[in-house]
Design a protein around this motif. Structure first.
Motif, PDB file in Angstrom:
ATOM      1  N   ARG A  24      -3.587   0.212 -11.502  1.00  0.00           N
ATOM      2  CA  ARG A  24      -2.756  -0.422 -10.466  1.00  0.00           C
ATOM      3  C   ARG A  24      -2.874   0.378  -9.168  1.00  0.00           C
ATOM      4  NH1 ARG A  24       2.834  -0.504  -9.069  1.00  0.00           N
ATOM      5  NH2 ARG A  24       3.331   1.203 -10.470  1.00  0.00           N
ATOM      6  N   GLY A  47       9.529   4.545  -5.742  1.00  0.00           N
ATOM      7  CA  GLY A  47       8.345   3.869  -6.260  1.00  0.00           C
ATOM      8  C   GLY A  47       7.370   3.415  -5.191  1.00  0.00           C
ATOM      9  N   LYS A  50       4.922   7.628  -2.484  1.00  0.00           N
ATOM     10  CA  LYS A  50       4.943   8.860  -1.679  1.00  0.00           C
ATOM     11  C   LYS A  50       4.428  10.066  -2.479  1.00  0.00           C
ATOM     12  CE  LYS A  50       9.409   8.504  -1.091  1.00  0.00           C
ATOM     13  NZ  LYS A  50       9.661   7.322  -1.953  1.00  0.00           N
ATOM     14  N   THR A  52       2.700  10.088  -5.200  1.00  0.00           N
ATOM     15  CA  THR A  52       1.295   9.897  -5.600  1.00  0.00           C
ATOM     16  C   THR A  52       0.371  10.273  -4.452  1.00  0.00           C
ATOM     17  OG1 THR A  52       2.026   8.113  -7.054  1.00  0.00           O
ATOM     18  CG2 THR A  52      -0.337   8.222  -6.563  1.00  0.00           C
ATOM     19  N   HIS A 198      14.029  11.743   1.028  1.00  0.00           N
ATOM     20  CA  HIS A 198      14.959  10.608   0.937  1.00  0.00           C
ATOM     21  C   HIS A 198      16.105  10.775   1.924  1.00  0.00           C
ATOM     22  CE1 HIS A 198      13.281   8.121  -2.107  1.00  0.00           C
ATOM     23  NE2 HIS A 198      13.142   9.138  -2.939  1.00  0.00           N
TER      24      HIS A 198
END
Ligand SMILES: Nc1ncnc2c1ncn2[C@@H]1O[C@H](COP(=O)(O)OP(=O)(O)OP(=O)(O)O)[C@@H](O)[C@H]1O
Length: 254
Positions: A24, A47, A50, A52, A198
């Protein structure tokens, strides 16, 4: 035009990076450039891709395509030891090596740099002092609190002081005092930084530029004061919230 143009003079440059996990596309065609001495933030909902993206920078994940360069030289042309001299990372859920002390954890990073004993000692003492762990230098790290452990890994990075800092949620577990102390210290050093955050108030406070990731793509970028508009927060973070100066006024989720 979502991508930066050719990043001449960039300390860190990512071009058209794509990463697949289990077939994916988790990061798709991402490009960004961080000029020397600037702090850039990677923002976006859970998800978005970031972590990755950051994992490819410290070679924990191989990209499917794209280029990563530091100071004009491609990542793949560096040995692992060379790359670690250029770029250092503070990662989420770093494995704890059983039985090690904060002193050991900082020294492991420094020994890989091939420094002499005197310089290792100087950097060790300085870094443990900055993160407030001098008194716990010789206690087993598995007895540290979550925030103390995060500060311990921060000390390892500060002691190594690479040219490029990659920080994945650097304020995880940190109380407000240490969030500010440690990000102030990173800024004071004037290194090149790419970090995931975040906490949008910290992005507003520290970042020269931010990128918004959504479903694996960088969908917008700009100065935090411009990018973090009420509309953007509504659309991408699903909150009714608005910055007034550097403080975030939150009404609630939408
Ligand atoms: N090892 C893995 N195996 C399968 N899927 C993965 C793996 N690592 C990440 N993913 C998937 O890739 C996507 C991006 O994950 P990533 O951790 O990069 O997101 P993120 O933006 O950092 O999220 P968060 O803000 O929640 O930390 C997610 O959908 C996640 O489930």
């Amino acid at each position: 035009m979502l991508h930066d143009p050719v990043c001449r003079d960039a300390a860190l440059c990512i071009r058209n990076l794509s990463v697949s996990v289990e077939g994916r596309g988790v990061v798709q065609d991402a490009s960004l450039c961080v000029p020397k001495g600037e702090i850039h933030g990677l923002l976006g909902p859970n998800g978005a891709g970031k972590t990755t993206l950051l994992r490819t920078l410290y070679r924990a994940t191989r990209p499917a395509s794209g280029r990563i360069e530091a100071f004009g030289r491609e990542m793949d042309s560096h040995s692992h030891v060379e790359w670690a001299q250029v770029l250092g990372a503070l990662v989420q859920s770093a494995g704890l090596l059983a039985g090690l002390t904060p002193r050991d954890i900082v020294e492991i990073g420094l020994e890989a740099k091939g420094l002499g004993r005197g310089e290792i000692r100087r950097r060790l003492v300085e870094a443990l002092g900055i993160v407030g762990l001098t008194d716990k230098a010789d206690q087993s790290a598995d007895r540290l609190s979550g925030g103390e452990l995060q500060r311990c890994y921060f000390a390892q990075l500060l002691a190594c002081d690479p040219q490029v800092y990659v920080l994945d949620e650097p304020t995880n577990h940190l109380d407000l005092h240490y969030q500010l102390v440690l990000l102030d210290e990173v800024r004071r050093r004037g290194r090149t930084v790419l970090m995931c955050l975040h906490d949008l108030t910290l992005a507003m406070r520290y970042c020269h530029k931010v990128y918004l990731m959504q479903s694996g793509r960088i969908v917008a970028s700009g100065a935090p004061a411009t990018l973090l508009s009420r509309d953007m927060l509504m659309t991408h973070y699903r909150v009714d919230a608005q910055f007034r100066g550097t403080s975030l006024d939150v009404t609630g989720p939408v």
